[in-house]
Design a protein around this motif. Structure first.
Motif, PDB file in Angstrom:
ATOM      1  N   ILE A  82       0.839  -1.222  -0.029  1.00 51.09           N
ATOM      2  CA  ILE A  82       0.137   0.122  -0.065  1.00 51.09           C
ATOM      3  C   ILE A  82       0.830   1.166   0.078  1.00 51.09           C
ATOM      4  O   ILE A  82       0.761   2.062  -0.556  1.00 51.09           O
ATOM      5  CB  ILE A  82      -1.113  -0.006   1.166  1.00 51.09           C
ATOM      6  CG1 ILE A  82      -2.233  -1.174   0.894  1.00 51.09           C
ATOM      7  CG2 ILE A  82      -1.571   1.204   1.517  1.00 51.09           C
ATOM      8  CD1 ILE A  82      -2.975  -1.485   2.182  1.00 51.09           C
ATOM      9  N   LEU A  90      -7.856   0.433  -0.372  1.00 51.19           N
ATOM     10  CA  LEU A  90      -7.763  -0.949  -0.474  1.00 51.19           C
ATOM     11  C   LEU A  90      -8.977  -1.650  -0.679  1.00 51.19           C
ATOM     12  O   LEU A  90     -10.002  -1.496   0.144  1.00 51.19           O
ATOM     13  CB  LEU A  90      -7.161  -1.663   0.702  1.00 51.19           C
ATOM     14  CG  LEU A  90      -6.917  -3.239   0.869  1.00 51.19           C
ATOM     15  CD1 LEU A  90      -6.394  -3.689  -0.424  1.00 51.19           C
ATOM     16  CD2 LEU A  90      -6.727  -3.617   2.188  1.00 51.19           C
ATOM     17  N   CYS A 107      -4.686   3.674   4.720  1.00 53.31           N
ATOM     18  CA  CYS A 107      -5.552   3.888   3.591  1.00 53.31           C
ATOM     19  C   CYS A 107      -6.986   3.703   3.835  1.00 53.31           C
ATOM     20  O   CYS A 107      -6.983   2.723   4.948  1.00 53.31           O
ATOM     21  CB  CYS A 107      -5.103   3.469   2.319  1.00 53.31           C
ATOM     22  SG  CYS A 107      -5.248   1.500   2.330  1.00 53.31           S
TER      23      CYS A 107
END
Length: 131
Positions: A82, A90, A107
């Protein structure tokens, strides 16, 4: 610009794979896909994929809505991937619901519903029984 990242084995490619990848791409401006290595798949499912990782990468890379593909070596490296790809979101299938919430500080995480009545495992079992 919103970068979306997702992961999967993508063995015996089927409409469920197309659906989740298209939905993931629709959530951002770039779609990055981690394809599970053969070794990772064996560690998760105790069997190797039907198609080798190079072929699965080639299949996913050929899709017009996929911008970048890489080999995923370990589930524990999700956060590293990531960060490496500067992902904002995600996306995973809801069969992984809650399993990757630990990356939410880095995220956004979204679990999408799977396409009903289709899975690679089911397809493989149907083919095995037909032999």
């Amino acid at each position: 610009m919103k970068r979306v990242i997702t992961f999967g084995t993508f063995d015996v490619f089927h409409i469920g794979h197309v659906n989740i990848l298209k939905r993931a791409r629709s959530l951002g401006t770039e779609l990055i896909v981690g394809v599970s290595s053969d070794a990772l798949n064996y560690s998760k499912k105790e069997r190797y994929p039907i198609y080798c990782q190079e072929d699965r990468v080639e299949i996913i890379s050929s899709l017009k809505f996929v911008d970048h593909v890489f080999i995923e070596e370990s589930l524990e490296l999700k956060l590293d991937y990531i960060k490496k790809y500067n992902a904002d979101l995600l996306v995973m299938g809801n069969d992984w619901e809650g399993r990757f919430d630990w990356v939410k500080n880095e995220c956004e995480v979204l679990y999408l519903p799977r396409t009903p009545s289709i899975s690679t495992t089911e397809i493989i079992e149907i083919v095995r029984r037909a032999q």
